[in-house]
Design a protein around this motif. Structure first.
Motif, short mmCIF file in Angstrom:
data_model
loop_
_atom_site.label_atom_id
_atom_site.label_comp_id
_atom_site.label_asym_id
_atom_site.label_seq_id
_atom_site.Cartn_x
_atom_site.Cartn_y
_atom_site.Cartn_z
N SER A 39 0.79 -1.33 0.09
CA SER A 39 0.13 0.27 -0.08
C SER A 39 1.02 1.10 0.00
CB SER A 39 -0.72 0.15 1.24
OG SER A 39 -1.77 -0.76 1.33
N ALA A 40 0.06 2.44 -0.07
CA ALA A 40 0.75 3.58 -0.04
C ALA A 40 1.22 3.83 1.50
CB ALA A 40 -0.04 4.91 -0.43
N THR A 45 -2.32 8.65 0.32
CA THR A 45 -3.54 8.53 -0.42
C THR A 45 -4.38 9.73 -0.20
OG1 THR A 45 -3.31 6.11 -0.45
CG2 THR A 45 -5.32 6.86 -1.32
N GLU A 126 0.94 4.09 -3.92
CA GLU A 126 1.49 2.80 -4.38
C GLU A 126 2.67 2.80 -5.14
OE1 GLU A 126 -1.65 3.40 -3.48
OE2 GLU A 126 -2.07 2.12 -1.77
N PHE A 195 -4.03 -1.81 -4.74
CA PHE A 195 -4.91 -0.72 -4.92
C PHE A 195 -5.33 -0.48 -6.32
CE2 PHE A 195 -5.87 4.17 -4.25
CZ PHE A 195 -6.87 3.83 -4.03
N ARG A 209 -10.86 2.57 -1.83
CA ARG A 209 -10.33 2.88 -0.61
C ARG A 209 -10.01 1.79 0.10
NH1 ARG A 209 -9.06 8.00 0.58
NH2 ARG A 209 -7.40 6.79 1.46
N GLY A 210 -8.77 1.45 0.63
CA GLY A 210 -8.29 0.36 1.21
C GLY A 210 -8.08 -1.01 0.47
N GLY A 211 -8.25 -0.72 -0.79
CA GLY A 211 -8.36 -1.92 -2.02
C GLY A 211 -7.02 -2.73 -1.94
#
Ligand code: ASP
Ligand code: MG
Length: 469
Positions: A39-40, A45, A126, A195, A209-211
């Protein structure tokens, strides 16, 4: 050799110590083939999104870019020795990508924040973090490749909330990932951006979001579909031990859910503490791919949550809440049995992109109640008032409420339900609406918002025996 798809979220990418923990985990799992979905960095994000939405003032762009730069350069300076090839590559990458981001902001300023631009801008978080982790693994003498997931995950055109097109994604996985995983001469770790994906014509999309959790399960799904080796598992590294029976905000020292099946997990992810992306289970359920939620700080801990076929039918798995909900009730003045009322309600909601989370209709069809998030309630009510159909023939009521969800196979038993309602009665808590579908492992109870905490505690205390402890 088994394949493990691991997801490292923003809380695994804080500083030098956390990067070292990733190396430690890599050593623990040295005998499996690994894909790291990344993730980032925490909060990036959000910064990207907020900036894209507020571009009037050019200082805002400059501030955002320098903030994002600083966050990444800080990490780079901590984890690499200065002037090594990895340090330089990581820094150059940040420079290049931030200049692309700057151009994107300029485009948005000129043309407006089209859904495509939004996803494109969000993808930078990301793209920056994953490249850095890849360089870090390389600098630790591990073999690793960086792959942006828009080369792998092909989605529909639903920007911001895209769905994978599995057939197309499967062949990408087969062509691009499998050869790397199956190379007998090398132990390559694949670092894949979470994501993001792309649609058929090549535009970047995001999975919601949170993908990144979803990215991990999509890849596991495709590897299972196309590969010979079906020994595949997903691990999500989180800053908690796993899913808890109850949010500790309501009941401290709440216990960990050790095992639950896909159906139970879907309910809990949807209502729960946002530990698991609700959509991500869809991708692994069909093939029964197990998913573990583990604590990043305790990689050898024996206690964690496993989502698989295995569950204990004698237990209630979780009690969760939607704390800020609104119940809207549409009451027919005179006519019973007007066909199409539900269709009209849902059409109105869907046109306004409002998600309805619970529906209860009396079989007399006099009234229909449904739940929307408190955030959407004004919009929902306005939409109903604005439709002549509803304003002429119906009364509309709304009330601020909370919804408790009790999940687990045990809820199918009438006795369990009796215990729940007895518990609520003891505290004089009014139940405003309930919903349980046929064969559903979840009971939803709508109550007064002020009573939420009392209700959860009394249900927890009275049903203690049935709860996983
Ligand atoms: N970075 C994305 C977000 O914050 C995806 C993720 O973290 O999983 O929503
Ligand atoms: Mg995040």
């Amino acid at each position: 050799m088994p394949i493990i798809v691991m997801k490292f979220g923003g809380s695994c990418l804080i500083d030098k110590t956390s990067f070292k923990k990733i190396i430690n985990i890599t050593n623990i799992y040295k005998d499996v083939r690994k894909i790291y979905v990344v993730s980032a960095l925490n909060g990036i994000t959000d910064v990207l999104l907020k900036t894209a939405q507020n571009l009037e003032d050019s200082r805002i762009i400059d501030q955002a870019i320098s903030l994002i730069e600083k966050r990444h350069i800080d990490i780079i300076e901590q984890i690499f020795d200065e002037d090594t090839e990895y340090y330089i590559k990581a820094k150059d990458w940040i420079d290049d990508k931030l200049s692309e981001l700057d151009d994107a902001f300029a485009d948005i300023k000129e043309f407006g924040l089209e859904p495509y631009y939004r996803d494109y801008v969000l993808s930078f978080g990301e793209i920056l973090s994953t490249f850095i982790l890849n360089q870090y693994l390389l600098s630790n003498q591990l073999d690793s490749v960086y792959i942006p997931a828009n080369q792998i995950i092909i989605t529909n055109d639903e920007f911001n909330n895209a769905y994978p097109l599995y057939d197309l994604t499967n062949s990408r996985v087969n062509n691009l990932l499998t050869p790397l995983l199956e190379n007998p001469k090398k132990d390559t770790i694949i670092c894949l951006t979470g994501f993001i994906g792309r649609n058929k014509i090549g535009y970047i999309t995001t999975l919601g979001r949170g993908g990144s959790d979803y990215t991990a399960t999509i890849v596991a799904h495709s590897l299972f579909s196309i590969g010979k080796d079906k020994d595949i598992k997903v691990i999500l590294w989180k800053d908690v031990d796993g899913l808890l029976v109850i949010n500790p905000k309501f009941v401290p020292n709440s216990s960990l859910i050790r095992n639950l099946d896909y159906n139970e997990a879907k309910h809990i992810a949807n209502f729960g503490a946002k530990i698991l992306h609700p959509k991500c289970l869809e991708a692994i359920e069909k093939y029964k791919i197990p998913l573990e939620i583990r604590n990043f700080d305790k990689p050898l801990e024996a206690q964690f949550t496993e989502i698989s076929e295995r569950t204990d039918k004698e237990q209630i798995k979780g009690i969760s809440a939607i704390e800020l909900a609104t119940i809207i009730t549409v009451i027919s003045g005179s006519l019973v049995d007007v066909p199409g009322v539900l269709a009209k309600i849902f059409k109105t909601m869907s046109k306004n992109k409002i998600s309805v989370s619970l529906v209860a209709q009396s079989s007399s069809e006099i009234s229909t109640s449904f739940i929307v998030s408190a955030e959407d309630s004004e919009k929902a009510l306005q939409a109903l008032y604005n439709s002549t159909f509803f304003s002429e023939f119906f009364d509309i009521k709304a009330e601020e409420v909370a919804v408790i969800n009790i999940t687990g196979s045990k809820i199918l038993e009438t006795k369990t339900k009796a215990e729940i309602f007895n518990a609520l009665d003891k505290k004089h808590i009014d139940v405003k609406a309930i919903s349980q579908g046929y064969d559903e492992l979840n009971l939803s109870i709508v109550i007064n918002r002020e009573k939420l905490s009392d209700a959860i505690i009394v249900i927890h205390d009275d049903l203690y025996e049935e709860l996983e402890t």
